[in-house]
Design an enzyme around this catalytic site. Structure first.
Site, PDB file in Angstrom:
ATOM      1  N   ASP B  25       0.874  -1.172   0.000  1.00  0.00           N
ATOM      2  CA  ASP B  25       0.000   0.000   0.000  1.00  0.00           C
ATOM      3  C   ASP B  25       0.910   1.221   0.000  1.00  0.00           C
ATOM      4  O   ASP B  25       1.502   1.570   1.019  1.00  0.00           O
ATOM      5  CB  ASP B  25      -0.905  -0.031   1.249  1.00  0.00           C
ATOM      6  CG  ASP B  25      -1.742   1.238   1.391  1.00  0.00           C
ATOM      7  OD1 ASP B  25      -1.672   2.120   0.514  1.00  0.00           O
ATOM      8  OD2 ASP B  25      -2.458   1.340   2.407  1.00  0.00           O
ATOM      9  N   LYS B  86       2.878  11.186  -3.359  1.00  0.00           N
ATOM     10  CA  LYS B  86       1.842  10.511  -4.146  1.00  0.00           C
ATOM     11  C   LYS B  86       0.962  11.519  -4.886  1.00  0.00           C
ATOM     12  O   LYS B  86       0.449  11.240  -5.965  1.00  0.00           O
ATOM     13  CB  LYS B  86       0.999   9.652  -3.205  1.00  0.00           C
ATOM     14  CG  LYS B  86      -0.002   8.741  -3.891  1.00  0.00           C
ATOM     15  CD  LYS B  86      -0.667   7.861  -2.855  1.00  0.00           C
ATOM     16  CE  LYS B  86      -1.660   6.882  -3.467  1.00  0.00           C
ATOM     17  NZ  LYS B  86      -2.234   6.004  -2.412  1.00  0.00           N
ATOM     18  N   GLU B 185      -7.421   0.424  -4.378  1.00  0.00           N
ATOM     19  CA  GLU B 185      -7.404   0.363  -2.916  1.00  0.00           C
ATOM     20  C   GLU B 185      -8.734  -0.103  -2.308  1.00  0.00           C
ATOM     21  O   GLU B 185      -8.735  -0.993  -1.454  1.00  0.00           O
ATOM     22  CB  GLU B 185      -6.953   1.706  -2.336  1.00  0.00           C
ATOM     23  CG  GLU B 185      -5.442   1.905  -2.522  1.00  0.00           C
ATOM     24  CD  GLU B 185      -4.979   3.349  -2.418  1.00  0.00           C
ATOM     25  OE1 GLU B 185      -5.772   4.211  -2.000  1.00  0.00           O
ATOM     26  OE2 GLU B 185      -3.818   3.609  -2.775  1.00  0.00           O
ATOM     27  N   ASP B 207     -13.237   5.227   1.139  1.00  0.00           N
ATOM     28  CA  ASP B 207     -11.798   5.223   1.431  1.00  0.00           C
ATOM     29  C   ASP B 207     -11.254   6.652   1.373  1.00  0.00           C
ATOM     30  O   ASP B 207     -11.050   7.206   0.290  1.00  0.00           O
ATOM     31  CB  ASP B 207     -11.101   4.317   0.401  1.00  0.00           C
ATOM     32  CG  ASP B 207      -9.589   4.244   0.603  1.00  0.00           C
ATOM     33  OD1 ASP B 207      -9.062   4.924   1.506  1.00  0.00           O
ATOM     34  OD2 ASP B 207      -8.930   3.502  -0.142  1.00  0.00           O
TER      35      ASP B 207
END
Lengths: 182, 623
Positions: B25, B86, B185, B207
């Protein structure tokens, strides 16, 4: 390789026709993807991976087509040799076209109404009812698909395209209304 | 890297060999690695027993530091310490200008589509920074599992576009990882969750991470996870909550002079205020460097972040609509991502879905755990596993047409893999080339969508205007990545395509990075190429041997079997040598000689899948 000459109905092990069992195609879809999906071929040769990809793409396309009443009808027309291009087909039924114009006008007035959300929802229900009426009359056209019946089906498909588009536009209006409310 | 053990013919125990695999992850704030050990998926800790690796990379005088240590020295050296990288993945220089003052970094002038950040150790791209994080996780996994990883599953936000996915895959490649699959994810979370509960029905996964938000609606049926719709915002997350708190402090404390160090400090203060407010009604704030003290209560905090949470609710609404279901039909709402710890998030999500969201799995770890389970399955360690993921493309894919309008080719929420073809024609006599611009997004205007790539179709045979028919096939694979092919239909000439990714690194740039990351450049690159080919040869040999054991006798006659065995042996011998090109050719020639067998196998497995159904079932008209 996955036999791409099979038509979608054969691929899913079903007889050719308009009426289908949704649960059954869903089940067949899963069974097919279980053996063909690229995830099953991570450690396989490149060639095998490519085949898995092609096969999986084909199965997805078949499933999307079979489960959708409009796409299924378009596909059936083509299977029966009617050269049907969704982009150019249009109805000449003036009564229907007039009604479409009125509906569109009605849609454009929805945001100004006192309870626009309720109006939008009611409007979509009406369009759906018209659409569903065409769906339920379609089955018979493909039972004995002679030239005459196919032309009848073709005309219905043209109308379904109109209604589908209208429904999509109504969804956009509703979505905008919802966003404004939040 | 451990060297290959190549088994002698007849000794390969391919079918039951356990392959080492891990799930990663790669998060905005923290990253994790997990693996299935003794049948149990678990996140792996470092020597200090920490499972979360802060996604921070520091370029210091003495070397590159990743994780907590890097995070701690960020305030002292903000320009050389990369965090929340990211958010920059797959982004162009222009995009970063939009993020603006949020980024304390100095960017180097470059003619590449990918921004370069200046550090004391030279210019780095977000892909390289991410690769540093991945290397640390890789090492952690290899130490824990006791060997080199065969492959990994790396998770990405479901709402990541093609450029962001490609950048993530490039980072993994740069770190030397074999990527089995990029996994969304929320889907990963669903696997982890599904294993515990395994309730068939429709589920929503909400999420909210450090920098990204995803909502996925999926149908779980007997181990098949069918994503019905997904939505979100790849630039919305807990970081934005921190920014709002920081801005609030700046306004309250009347701070006018800002520098990179203070900015970092304010962000860290904001984060701890946010965390404190998940437990307490109010949080004290002390910004001693500017001599200000104060406090923030939960009510004010809620008012600050409410607009952001409402944005997520709008996305939930749209996802439900796309899936064609209502909130009442949702079995469970699962909360994933550290930012779902914020009580106001839980409250508003619960209100929208009309039920208490599930928070019983650690929201930080659930994605990595799901990825580990999937990696284990993809590695082939669980041949009987029932799990299959059918994911969708998050954004519509289209091309630019006249007047800067977008024509959609593949609509959002189409199940992948998918391929759609589009026909183009020429508008001038004798026209031999044509430009195509591929975009991703839901808006009508090209300018409002994200540019993915531009390419030119060349070598169109000369014809009168409108006579040429060029069929362009857009394909999105199971990783959600796009590829394009074109062919002229009248004379069956393949038009050559040169795709220029709008925000990606070219193959050459990646090769250069790889080279510069190695000390003895040339030798290392050669060695790596040889190793790659050897691994590939091994993989092919193993796959084929396993296949032969399983059904070689049924599907092949003696002559065919001999042919394949001979090709197999030839490759086995080649792979012991040190000629990378020869091994590559050997792999190709082996693959060619068993094309027919591979096809036979696939058809036979489809046949078997369908044969499970009763013949009468097929003949009965469906109703």
């Amino acid at each position: 390789m996955l036999d791409l000459s099979k038509n979608y109905f054969e691929l899913f092990g079903m007889s050719i026709g308009y009426v289908i069992d949704n649960q059954k195609i869903r089940q067949r879809y899963r069974d097919l993807q279980r053996v063909v999906h690229p995830d099953r071929y991570i450690n396989a040769t490149e060639h095998e991976q490519r085949l898995a990809m092609q096969g999986s793409v084909y199965i997805n396309e078949a499933f999307e087509t079979l489960k959708d009443p409009l796409r299924r009808a378009q596909y059936l027309l083509r299977l029966h040799g009617v050269d049907f291009d969704p982009d150019t087909e249009t109805t000449t039924d003036t009564g229907f076209l007039m009604e479409q114009l009125e509906l569109r006008e009605e849609l454009s007035e929805i945001p100004g109404q006192t309870d626009p959300m309720a109006a939008a929802s009611l409007f979509m229900d009406r369009v759906s009812t018209m659409f569903n009426r065409l769906i339920s009359s379609m089955a018979i056209d493909f039972e004995m698909p002679d030239e005459k019946q196919l032309q009848v089906a073709r005309e219905k498909v043209r109308k379904m395209q109109f209604l589908k588009k209208l429904h999509t536009e109504a969804e956009i209006v509703e979505a905008r209304l919802e966003e404004e409310m939040l | 890297m451990a060297l290959l053990q190549i088994a002698e013919p007849g000794q390969t125990e391919a079918p039951h060999q356990h392959r080492l695999a891990a799930g990663i992850d790669l998060g905005t704030t923290n990253s994790l690695v997990a693996a299935v050990r003794s049948g149990q998926p678990q996140t792996l800790a470092d020597k200090q027993e920490e499972h979360l690796l802060p996604s921070v990379v520091a370029y210091t005088e003495s070397g590159i530091i990743v994780g907590e240590e890097a995070r701690q020295q960020q305030i002292a050296d903000p320009l050389n310490t990369m965090s929340s990288i990211k958010r920059m993945m797959g982004r162009g220089v222009e995009d970063l200008r939009l993020l603006g003052d949020e980024l304390p970094y100095r960017f180097a002038a470059t003619d590449s589509a990918v921004p370069r950040i200046q550090t004391r150790r030279g210019n780095v791209t977000p892909v390289e920074v991410s690769a540093e994080i991945l290397k640390v996780l890789q090492q952690r996994a290899e130490e824990a599992l006791g060997g080199a990883l065969n492959g990994v599953v790396v998770t990405v936000p479901a709402y990541f576009d093609d450029a962001q996915r490609q950048a993530t895959k490039d980072a993994a490649g740069l770190a030397g990882l074999n990527v089995f699959r990029l996994l969304n994810e929320p889907t990963a979370a669903a696997i982890a969750y599904g294993l515990d509960k395994s309730t068939d029905g429709i589920h929503a996964i909400y999420d909210l991470g450090g920098g990204t938000f995803d909502i996925s609606i999926l149908r779980l049926n007997k181990g098949v996870f069918e994503v019905m719709a997904t939505g979100g915002d790849s630039a919305l997350g807990g970081d934005d909550f921190d920014h709002l708190i920081a801005e609030w402090i700046i306004a309250q404390a009347d701070i006018s002079e800002m520098d990179a160090g203070l900015q970092c400090q304010l962000m860290q203060t904001a984060r701890s205020v946010k965390e404190s407010l998940t437990q307490h009604e109010r949080a004290g704030i002390d910004v001693s460097s500017v001599g200000w003290q104060g406090e923030l209560d939960r009510h004010t905090f809620n008012q600050l972040v409410d607009p952001l949470i409402r944005k997520t609710i709008i996305a939930c609404r749209r996802a439900l609509r796309d899936a064609g279901v209502t909130a009442e039909e949702i079995e469970d709402v699962v909360m994933v991502g550290g930012s779902t710890r914020v009580p106001r998030v839980r409250e508003l999500v619960g209100e929208f879905f009309g039920r208490e969201p599930l928070v019983d799995i650690d929201p930080d770890r659930v994605v990595a755990i799901g990825a580990a389970v999937q990696a284990d399955i993809l590695a082939g360690n669980k041949p009987e596993a029932e799990i299959l993921l059918l994911d969708v493309t998050p954004l519509s894919l289209g091309i630019e047409t006249m007047g800067g309008l977008v024509e959609t080719i593949i609509p959002r929420n189409t199940t992948i893999p998918v391929a759609r073809a589009q026909e183009f024609t020429t508008f001038k006599d004798g026209q031999s080339a044509m430009a195509v611009h591929v975009v991703q997004g839901e808006r009508d205007l090209v300018a409002d969508c994200r540019s993915l790539a531009r390419f030119e179709l060349r070598g169109i045979p000369p014809m009168v205007a409108g006579a040429a028919r060029i069929r362009v096939t857009f394909q999105v694979d199971a990783d959600g990545l796009l590829s394009v092919e074109a062919e002229e239909q009248m004379q069956h000439v393949s038009a050559s395509i040169e795709v220029k990714p709008s925000y990606g690194l070219s193959d050459k740039e990646i090769a250069d990075m790889l080279r510069s990351s190695m000390e003895h450049a040339e030798d290392d690159v050669k060695f790596r190429q040889l190793r790659e080919q050897q691994v590939e040869a091994e993989r092919v040999i193993e796959a084929l041997t396993a296949a032969l054991v399983k059904d070689g006798d049924q599907l092949l006659n003696d002559d065919e079997r001999q042919l394949i065995d001979a090709a197999l042996q030839e490759l086995q011998q080649l792979s012991h040598g040190d000629d990378a090109a020869a091994i590559e050719d050997g792999v190709k020639s082996l693959e060619q000689s068993c094309d027919f067998y591979v096809e036979r196998r696939m058809n036979s497995s489809i046949h078997d899948a369908m044969a499970g159904h009763n013949i009468h079932e097929f003949d009965t008209p469906e109703k």
